[in-house]
Write an enzyme that holds these catalytic residues in place. Structure first.
Site, PDB file in Angstrom:
ATOM      1  N   CYS A   1      14.757  -3.590 -22.609  1.00  0.00           N
ATOM      2  CA  CYS A   1      13.500  -3.917 -21.937  1.00  0.00           C
ATOM      3  C   CYS A   1      12.689  -2.628 -21.818  1.00  0.00           C
ATOM      4  O   CYS A   1      12.883  -1.715 -22.622  1.00  0.00           O
ATOM      5  CB  CYS A   1      13.742  -4.601 -20.586  1.00  0.00           C
ATOM      6  SG  CYS A   1      14.459  -3.551 -19.295  1.00  0.00           S
TER       7      CYS A   1
ATOM      8  N   ARG B   1      15.402  -6.236 -16.453  1.00  0.00           N
ATOM      9  CA  ARG B   1      15.804  -7.307 -17.363  1.00  0.00           C
ATOM     10  C   ARG B   1      17.000  -6.956 -18.235  1.00  0.00           C
ATOM     11  O   ARG B   1      17.944  -7.748 -18.351  1.00  0.00           O
ATOM     12  CB  ARG B   1      14.619  -7.709 -18.248  1.00  0.00           C
ATOM     13  CG  ARG B   1      13.487  -8.333 -17.463  1.00  0.00           C
ATOM     14  CD  ARG B   1      12.254  -8.525 -18.297  1.00  0.00           C
ATOM     15  NE  ARG B   1      11.583  -7.234 -18.479  1.00  0.00           N
ATOM     16  CZ  ARG B   1      10.474  -7.075 -19.198  1.00  0.00           C
ATOM     17  NH1 ARG B   1       9.943  -8.098 -19.838  1.00  0.00           N
ATOM     18  NH2 ARG B   1       9.914  -5.883 -19.299  1.00  0.00           N
TER      19      ARG B   1
ATOM     20  N   ASP C   1       8.476  -9.540 -16.990  1.00  0.00           N
ATOM     21  CA  ASP C   1       8.932  -8.385 -16.217  1.00  0.00           C
ATOM     22  C   ASP C   1       8.794  -8.698 -14.727  1.00  0.00           C
ATOM     23  O   ASP C   1       7.691  -8.899 -14.230  1.00  0.00           O
ATOM     24  CB  ASP C   1       8.087  -7.161 -16.581  1.00  0.00           C
ATOM     25  CG  ASP C   1       8.616  -5.877 -15.976  1.00  0.00           C
ATOM     26  OD1 ASP C   1       9.534  -5.922 -15.132  1.00  0.00           O
ATOM     27  OD2 ASP C   1       8.099  -4.812 -16.350  1.00  0.00           O
TER      28      ASP C   1
END
Length: 163
Positions: A9, A15, A127
């Site tokens: 990420c 994440r 996100d």
């Protein structure tokens, strides 16, 4: 040699460590612990050495997952030792494919939600960093939904190597 998967990420604190933890659990449950290595990284190094975001840790622990982690930045040189690079959104996918030294390396990069048959055309895991805990919970749901098909694909590759 183990099959190596890296989740990526942006900063490697939300994440990708979540995906790493969930997928490592799935690998262990499938009895592939010695055959598959799972890790994560970020496209940027802003948080290098930091632990996962406290909301990521809370959501993982509530789900029964391991949460130890230290953030690091993805390096182009890693492609030579990785079998599969899993991007958490289309921006990461593009950045990673630009970093890839060869076309073969670029082909190793896949979007996580491409393994979720219910995802449709929306393949990005949003996100959650600038939001509240519910965004982290949604992220976990998306990661868990993609994990069975990703596990099946990795298991097929691992068994193909053994044949």
């Amino acid at each position: 040699m183990p099959y190596r998967v890296c989740f990526v990420c942006t900063g490697n604190i939300c994440r990708s460590p979540m995906a790493e933890s969930v997928f490592r659990t799935r690998i262990e449950e499938a009895g592939l612990g010695g055959l598959v290595e799972v890790d994560s990284a970020g496209t940027d190094g802003w948080h290098e050495g930091d632990g996962a975001d406290s909301r990521t840790v809370a959501v993982l622990e509530a789900g029964g997952y391991e949460s130890s982690h230290a953030a690091r930045q993805f390096q182009s040189s890693w492609f030579s030792r990785l079998d599969l690079v899993i991007a958490l959104d289309s921006g990461h996918l593009k950045a990673l494919r630009r970093l890839a030294p060869t076309a073969e390396d670029a082909d190793k990069v896949r979007l996580l939600r491409s393994y979720d048959p219910a995802a449709g055309d929306d393949l990005d895991v949003p996100d959650p960093y600038y939001g509240h805990i519910d965004g982290f919970e949604e992220c976990l749901e998306m990661v868990e939904a993609a994990s069975p098909a990703l596990l099946a694909a990795v298991q097929e590759r691992v068994e193909g190597r053994a044949a």
